[in-house]
Design a protein around this motif. Sequence first.
Motif, PDB file in Angstrom:
ATOM      1  N   THR A   1     -29.601  66.283   1.610  1.00  0.00           N
ATOM      2  CA  THR A   1     -28.726  66.368   2.676  1.00  0.00           C
ATOM      3  C   THR A   1     -28.508  65.097   3.222  1.00  0.00           C
ATOM      4  O   THR A   1     -29.439  64.489   3.854  1.00  0.00           O
ATOM      5  CB  THR A   1     -29.116  67.210   3.671  1.00  0.00           C
ATOM      6  OG1 THR A   1     -29.504  68.790   3.075  1.00  0.00           O
ATOM      7  CG2 THR A   1     -27.869  67.471   4.717  1.00  0.00           C
ATOM      8  N   SER A   2     -27.276  64.402   3.187  1.00  0.00           N
ATOM      9  CA  SER A   2     -27.121  62.958   3.687  1.00  0.00           C
ATOM     10  C   SER A   2     -26.301  63.258   4.911  1.00  0.00           C
ATOM     11  O   SER A   2     -25.294  63.858   5.018  1.00  0.00           O
ATOM     12  CB  SER A   2     -26.356  62.301   2.655  1.00  0.00           C
ATOM     13  OG  SER A   2     -26.176  61.098   3.230  1.00  0.00           O
ATOM     14  N   LEU A   3     -26.936  62.460   6.041  1.00  0.00           N
ATOM     15  CA  LEU A   3     -26.455  62.491   7.342  1.00  0.00           C
ATOM     16  C   LEU A   3     -25.498  61.171   7.504  1.00  0.00           C
ATOM     17  O   LEU A   3     -25.812  60.276   7.255  1.00  0.00           O
ATOM     18  CB  LEU A   3     -27.378  62.671   8.376  1.00  0.00           C
ATOM     19  CG  LEU A   3     -26.986  63.064   9.936  1.00  0.00           C
ATOM     20  CD1 LEU A   3     -28.035  63.963  10.400  1.00  0.00           C
ATOM     21  CD2 LEU A   3     -26.640  62.158  10.613  1.00  0.00           C
ATOM     22  N   MET A   4     -24.260  61.364   8.026  1.00  0.00           N
ATOM     23  CA  MET A   4     -23.575  60.442   8.179  1.00  0.00           C
ATOM     24  C   MET A   4     -23.071  60.351   9.587  1.00  0.00           C
ATOM     25  O   MET A   4     -22.591  61.289  10.238  1.00  0.00           O
ATOM     26  CB  MET A   4     -22.018  60.944   7.373  1.00  0.00           C
ATOM     27  CG  MET A   4     -21.388  59.892   6.610  1.00  0.00           C
ATOM     28  SD  MET A   4     -19.956  60.488   5.956  1.00  0.00           S
ATOM     29  CE  MET A   4     -18.650  59.091   6.029  1.00  0.00           C
ATOM     30  N   PHE A   5     -23.050  59.156  10.448  1.00  0.00           N
ATOM     31  CA  PHE A   5     -22.857  59.104  11.919  1.00  0.00           C
ATOM     32  C   PHE A   5     -21.692  58.146  11.898  1.00  0.00           C
ATOM     33  O   PHE A   5     -21.709  56.956  11.519  1.00  0.00           O
ATOM     34  CB  PHE A   5     -24.372  58.464  12.454  1.00  0.00           C
ATOM     35  CG  PHE A   5     -24.167  58.290  13.814  1.00  0.00           C
ATOM     36  CD1 PHE A   5     -23.441  58.956  14.697  1.00  0.00           C
ATOM     37  CD2 PHE A   5     -24.617  57.157  14.264  1.00  0.00           C
ATOM     38  CE1 PHE A   5     -23.439  58.983  16.082  1.00  0.00           C
ATOM     39  CE2 PHE A   5     -24.540  56.670  15.627  1.00  0.00           C
ATOM     40  CZ  PHE A   5     -23.879  57.680  16.440  1.00  0.00           C
TER      41      PHE A   5
ATOM     42  N   GLY B   1     -34.607  69.442  -0.209  1.00  0.00           N
ATOM     43  CA  GLY B   1     -34.654  69.894   1.321  1.00  0.00           C
ATOM     44  C   GLY B   1     -34.322  68.757   2.252  1.00  0.00           C
ATOM     45  O   GLY B   1     -34.023  69.159   3.601  1.00  0.00           O
ATOM     46  N   ASP B   2     -34.803  67.667   1.818  1.00  0.00           N
ATOM     47  CA  ASP B   2     -34.922  66.545   3.029  1.00  0.00           C
ATOM     48  C   ASP B   2     -33.511  66.210   3.474  1.00  0.00           C
ATOM     49  O   ASP B   2     -32.567  66.357   2.806  1.00  0.00           O
ATOM     50  CB  ASP B   2     -35.396  65.263   2.415  1.00  0.00           C
ATOM     51  CG  ASP B   2     -37.169  65.498   2.236  1.00  0.00           C
ATOM     52  OD1 ASP B   2     -37.541  66.235   2.889  1.00  0.00           O
ATOM     53  OD2 ASP B   2     -37.737  64.519   1.503  1.00  0.00           O
ATOM     54  N   VAL B   3     -33.512  65.978   4.657  1.00  0.00           N
ATOM     55  CA  VAL B   3     -32.286  65.405   5.495  1.00  0.00           C
ATOM     56  C   VAL B   3     -32.474  64.006   5.610  1.00  0.00           C
ATOM     57  O   VAL B   3     -33.461  63.477   6.175  1.00  0.00           O
ATOM     58  CB  VAL B   3     -32.154  66.002   6.699  1.00  0.00           C
ATOM     59  CG1 VAL B   3     -30.818  65.467   7.402  1.00  0.00           C
ATOM     60  CG2 VAL B   3     -31.848  67.544   6.798  1.00  0.00           C
ATOM     61  N   HIS B   4     -31.642  63.162   4.896  1.00  0.00           N
ATOM     62  CA  HIS B   4     -31.548  61.693   4.775  1.00  0.00           C
ATOM     63  C   HIS B   4     -30.694  61.034   5.991  1.00  0.00           C
ATOM     64  O   HIS B   4     -29.430  61.447   5.787  1.00  0.00           O
ATOM     65  CB  HIS B   4     -31.481  61.002   3.333  1.00  0.00           C
ATOM     66  CG  HIS B   4     -31.484  59.734   3.390  1.00  0.00           C
ATOM     67  ND1 HIS B   4     -30.445  58.956   3.184  1.00  0.00           N
ATOM     68  CD2 HIS B   4     -32.813  58.806   3.466  1.00  0.00           C
ATOM     69  CE1 HIS B   4     -30.924  57.588   2.971  1.00  0.00           C
ATOM     70  NE2 HIS B   4     -32.223  57.615   3.101  1.00  0.00           N
ATOM     71  N   PHE B   5     -31.214  60.302   6.760  1.00  0.00           N
ATOM     72  CA  PHE B   5     -30.083  59.815   7.686  1.00  0.00           C
ATOM     73  C   PHE B   5     -30.285  58.200   7.572  1.00  0.00           C
ATOM     74  O   PHE B   5     -30.990  57.523   8.175  1.00  0.00           O
ATOM     75  CB  PHE B   5     -30.477  60.097   9.251  1.00  0.00           C
ATOM     76  CG  PHE B   5     -29.645  59.632  10.165  1.00  0.00           C
ATOM     77  CD1 PHE B   5     -28.468  58.896  10.160  1.00  0.00           C
ATOM     78  CD2 PHE B   5     -30.162  59.600  11.636  1.00  0.00           C
ATOM     79  CE1 PHE B   5     -27.890  58.479  11.118  1.00  0.00           C
ATOM     80  CE2 PHE B   5     -29.599  58.895  12.721  1.00  0.00           C
ATOM     81  CZ  PHE B   5     -28.232  58.408  12.513  1.00  0.00           C
ATOM     82  N   CYS B   6     -29.191  57.652   7.027  1.00  0.00           N
ATOM     83  CA  CYS B   6     -29.165  56.186   6.833  1.00  0.00           C
ATOM     84  C   CYS B   6     -27.916  55.781   7.825  1.00  0.00           C
ATOM     85  O   CYS B   6     -26.833  56.092   7.708  1.00  0.00           O
ATOM     86  CB  CYS B   6     -28.583  55.919   5.406  1.00  0.00           C
ATOM     87  SG  CYS B   6     -27.988  54.368   5.107  1.00  0.00           S
ATOM     88  N   THR B   7     -28.260  55.104   8.588  1.00  0.00           N
ATOM     89  CA  THR B   7     -27.330  54.590   9.972  1.00  0.00           C
ATOM     90  C   THR B   7     -26.341  53.410   9.426  1.00  0.00           C
ATOM     91  O   THR B   7     -25.548  53.220  10.280  1.00  0.00           O
ATOM     92  CB  THR B   7     -28.325  54.167  11.005  1.00  0.00           C
ATOM     93  OG1 THR B   7     -28.690  52.817  10.771  1.00  0.00           O
ATOM     94  CG2 THR B   7     -29.322  55.098  11.364  1.00  0.00           C
TER      95      THR B   7
END
Length: 630
Positions: free
Chosen positions: A307-311, A279-285
């Motif tokens: 859940t991988s966050l892409m910026f 369930g974790d959201v992972h934000f790798c910048t």
Amino acid sequence: MEAYEAQWNKAKDQPEVFWSAIAAHFQWKKPWNKVLEWNFEEPCIRWFEGAQLNITENCLDRHLDSIGDQAALVWEPNDPSEPFQSLSYRELHQEVETAAAMLRMHGIKKGDRVCIYLPMVPELAIAVMACARVGAIHSVVFGGFSAQSIADRINDAQCNLVICSDGAFRGSKTIPMKSTVDDALDRCPSVNKVLVLTRSRSAVSMIKTRDFWWKEEFEKAKEKRAELGYAEVMEAEDPLFILYTSGSTGKPKGVVHTTAGYMVWANYTFVNAFQFQPGDVHFCTADIGWITGHSYILYGPLSAGATSLMFEGVPSWPDARRFWQIVEKHRVQLFYTAPTAIRSLMGSPYRPSENDLSSLRVLGSVGEPINETAWQWYKDEVGGGRLPITDTWWQTETGGIMICPIPGITPEKPGKATLPLPGIVPVLFNEKGEELHALQSSGNLCIKAPWPGMLRTTWGDHERCKNTYFSAYPGNYFTGDGCERDADGYYKITGRVDDVLNVSGHRIGTAELENAINQFTDVVESAVVGYPHEIKGQGIYAFVILNRTPEDPALIKQDILATVSRLIGPIAKPDEILFVEALPKTRSGKIMRRILRKIAEGQPEAIGDTSTLLDPDVVKAILEASQNKP
Ligand code: PRX
């Protein structure tokens, strides 16, 4: 800590037992015959020999029944007024199947090389995974590289197909991408197809039979998804990707990672270094153009079902609150960034705590040594003094994290990467090649035994791999980094010991940069060194000899910067250029960089002995020039 120590010992003493238990959690088409075979002489490293798999089935298909509707990718655009996108595992799986069909319709098959030059948009993730699905070897080139750099990489790997976009958004700027690729392709006979994604909808040239719009081809491929979107059967040691990185010689080398070992390592390190929970959201910048993005935006998180966050954007635009707004908006648990970003945000008038960061559980750092001040600010201002920080040391070549505290478990020390993950056996050597057994030691960092995610070769030149990593300290993998070990056995990585600079977390080879500067018409010779830089970690200082006295030195400097941008890319532009009459050289003609470094650091008193120089007066002249520098 006891559990960690037990795991570390087990991985060291019984690697095959340890790793086969970990590997059992994945989806294999055929099991392995042998967990590990290796020697560091050739070198030859083979993990899970005989096994067959496809990494995308492990990242996508196998999650469909359990978490098919959970977001796999959340994409935050450059411009915060543009809506974000979210793709569930089911949706991402479909997109990847369609893109795989599209590649196959364009003739791409297992073993072909595909160059990807895209901004941080969801299609970049889809393109990378689609390559892995069909067994094509992806070579992602960071969007900041020049046409020449793209061409060098395409030619070295002999890519058949390029995937690019018309343009890219970066902060307030729109950057051309396709025209840069067009310039590169004039020099790349191996490429016969280009897929062009529209992002900025800028005018681009499109050449009949070579250039195709991604959107149209993707539409056509939808009908073929069931037939052509299947996952290719890959052998454990089939190459998964090539990623180019700078070394101490002029030409970047293509680090090769293979399928099964890399997958296991990316997953294992992601889960452990961040203490991932479902369930974790992972934000790798990071950008997917670098190894950090490969391992901790794509393969690690997706194989773990995160859940991988892409910026797409930059931390400073529209203002320095952007990261914190994203954390708040998407309720991020795991946040992974670089010291250079932390240092640049430290100076901003906004405090991270102005945003709701209560979702955060673990903070990570990567790419360069993190100085204590930045570490403390990260801890207090972002982590509210309570969140663990994992300072992760690793490299393109290592595939995944090697040395880091296990968040919430390993007692932290600011600025130290602390202890090796299970599977990693660090050793220190002195310059004479002797292993340093004392706990408290400082020397060159090597790794004694293979781990699943290590590089296997450098593309097209195995000898180079051997010479670069396995020759300096026979029987060991040499990292190129200097390192201190303290009385608790904690490791602190102090920086490169070869001629490689680390500027804002980007690796830049001095030889490569000097070659570029020397291409400028009026340059006779140059020498480049690093110096401490408040934000970038290291800044680039270039000492340049011209063939005439410039009428307008400031303009010539601009010309040199333009030349470097054109040949390598804007990331390699020197921060300082000093015109000099001569460089300090030994009698055998070797440039004494130690002296130049002291001058660049503004510590002329520390220059030391110059008697071995061919002409010691050169140093005086350079010092004078540096003091009179406009
Ligand atoms: O010098 C080390 C530094 O970055 C180098 C690897 O660069 P690259 O292959 O581009 O990969 C960067 C992302 C993994 C290393 O040789 N480095 C990386 N992480 C750290 C670090 N130096 C100190 N502390 C770190 N945590």
